[in-house]
Design a protein around this motif. Sequence first.
Motif, short mmCIF file in Angstrom:
data_model
loop_
_atom_site.label_atom_id
_atom_site.label_comp_id
_atom_site.label_asym_id
_atom_site.label_seq_id
_atom_site.Cartn_x
_atom_site.Cartn_y
_atom_site.Cartn_z
N ARG A 202 0.86 -1.21 -0.15
CA ARG A 202 -0.04 0.13 0.06
C ARG A 202 0.88 1.22 0.03
N VAL A 203 2.00 1.12 0.84
CA VAL A 203 2.62 2.30 0.69
C VAL A 203 3.42 2.68 -0.84
N HIS A 204 3.85 1.54 -1.37
CA HIS A 204 4.59 1.66 -2.69
C HIS A 204 3.33 2.19 -3.61
N ALA A 205 2.24 1.73 -3.50
CA ALA A 205 1.22 1.93 -4.30
C ALA A 205 0.56 3.42 -4.09
N ASN A 206 0.62 3.73 -3.09
CA ASN A 206 0.22 5.22 -2.77
C ASN A 206 1.10 6.01 -3.59
N ALA A 207 2.48 5.81 -3.31
CA ALA A 207 3.41 6.82 -3.89
C ALA A 207 3.33 6.75 -5.59
N VAL A 208 3.08 5.54 -6.18
CA VAL A 208 2.83 5.54 -7.56
C VAL A 208 1.35 6.25 -7.94
N GLU A 209 0.58 6.16 -7.03
CA GLU A 209 -0.68 6.86 -7.52
C GLU A 209 -0.34 8.46 -7.49
N TYR A 210 0.29 8.96 -6.53
CA TYR A 210 0.42 10.39 -6.51
C TYR A 210 1.60 11.13 -6.98
N ILE A 211 2.80 10.46 -7.24
CA ILE A 211 3.78 11.18 -7.89
C ILE A 211 3.91 11.38 -9.18
N PRO A 212 3.32 10.46 -10.08
CA PRO A 212 3.22 10.87 -11.28
C PRO A 212 2.70 12.14 -11.76
N ILE A 213 1.48 12.25 -11.36
CA ILE A 213 0.61 13.52 -11.51
C ILE A 213 0.91 14.64 -10.98
N CYS A 214 1.67 14.80 -9.91
CA CYS A 214 2.55 15.92 -9.27
C CYS A 214 3.76 16.15 -10.36
N LEU A 215 4.20 15.40 -10.51
CA LEU A 215 5.42 15.57 -11.49
C LEU A 215 5.03 16.16 -12.95
N LEU A 216 3.78 15.50 -13.47
CA LEU A 216 3.27 16.19 -14.62
C LEU A 216 2.91 17.62 -14.47
N LEU A 217 2.21 17.75 -13.13
CA LEU A 217 1.99 19.52 -12.80
C LEU A 217 3.06 20.13 -12.89
N MET A 218 4.10 19.63 -12.39
CA MET A 218 5.35 20.40 -11.93
C MET A 218 6.07 20.78 -13.52
N ALA A 219 6.01 19.65 -14.27
CA ALA A 219 6.65 19.95 -15.62
C ALA A 219 5.82 20.88 -16.42
N PHE A 220 4.45 20.74 -16.49
CA PHE A 220 3.66 21.62 -17.30
C PHE A 220 3.88 22.91 -16.77
N ALA A 221 4.17 23.14 -15.33
CA ALA A 221 4.36 24.62 -14.76
C ALA A 221 5.71 25.19 -15.31
N GLU A 222 6.84 24.13 -15.45
CA GLU A 222 7.99 24.55 -15.68
C GLU A 222 8.10 24.77 -17.37
N MET A 223 7.28 23.98 -17.97
CA MET A 223 7.15 24.53 -19.20
C MET A 223 6.46 25.75 -19.65
N GLN A 224 5.58 26.24 -18.88
CA GLN A 224 4.90 27.52 -18.87
C GLN A 224 5.85 28.67 -18.41
N GLN A 225 7.03 28.27 -17.67
CA GLN A 225 7.95 29.15 -17.13
C GLN A 225 7.42 30.06 -15.81
N ALA A 226 6.90 28.85 -15.08
CA ALA A 226 6.60 29.22 -13.59
C ALA A 226 7.97 29.66 -12.74
#
Length: 132
Positions: free
Chosen positions: A48-72
């Motif tokens: 469950r610990v592993h699954a929880n990390a896999v559930e949240y980390i990718p979407i957060c990293l996508l949001l970060m990448a998109f924000a960085e692409m928009q020159q946040a």
Amino acid sequence: MSIGITSIYASFLALLILLLSYRVVMLRRKYHVGIGTNGEKVLARAIRVHANAVEYIPICLLLMAFAEMQQAPSWLLYGAGTALLLGRVLHALGLSKSVGKSFGRFYGVILTWSVMLLLSGYLIGYAIGFNF
């Protein structure tokens, strides 16, 4: 366009996921369980610990990448990345020790959700023309 800041945090978070995966594998070997948990509570919690990390980390990293692409602003990206990394480590430690309430679980979730909310708000604002 570079996403160097996101890449740094993606690397650290990938190492965290790898560590959590390794822990599951070692527990599977210890308890001789190929699939499922066979009733082993420690293994179930590790999965469950592993699954929880896999559930949240990718979407957060996508949001970060998109924000960085928009020159946040870099302070926003470093803050979000640090909060996400700290939140995921706290959550993993807290859930690993207890399935009930714990400092790590509570603040890990608060930090993770805050990152998601902050970056989502930034990107929505950017999309509708709000000038940061």
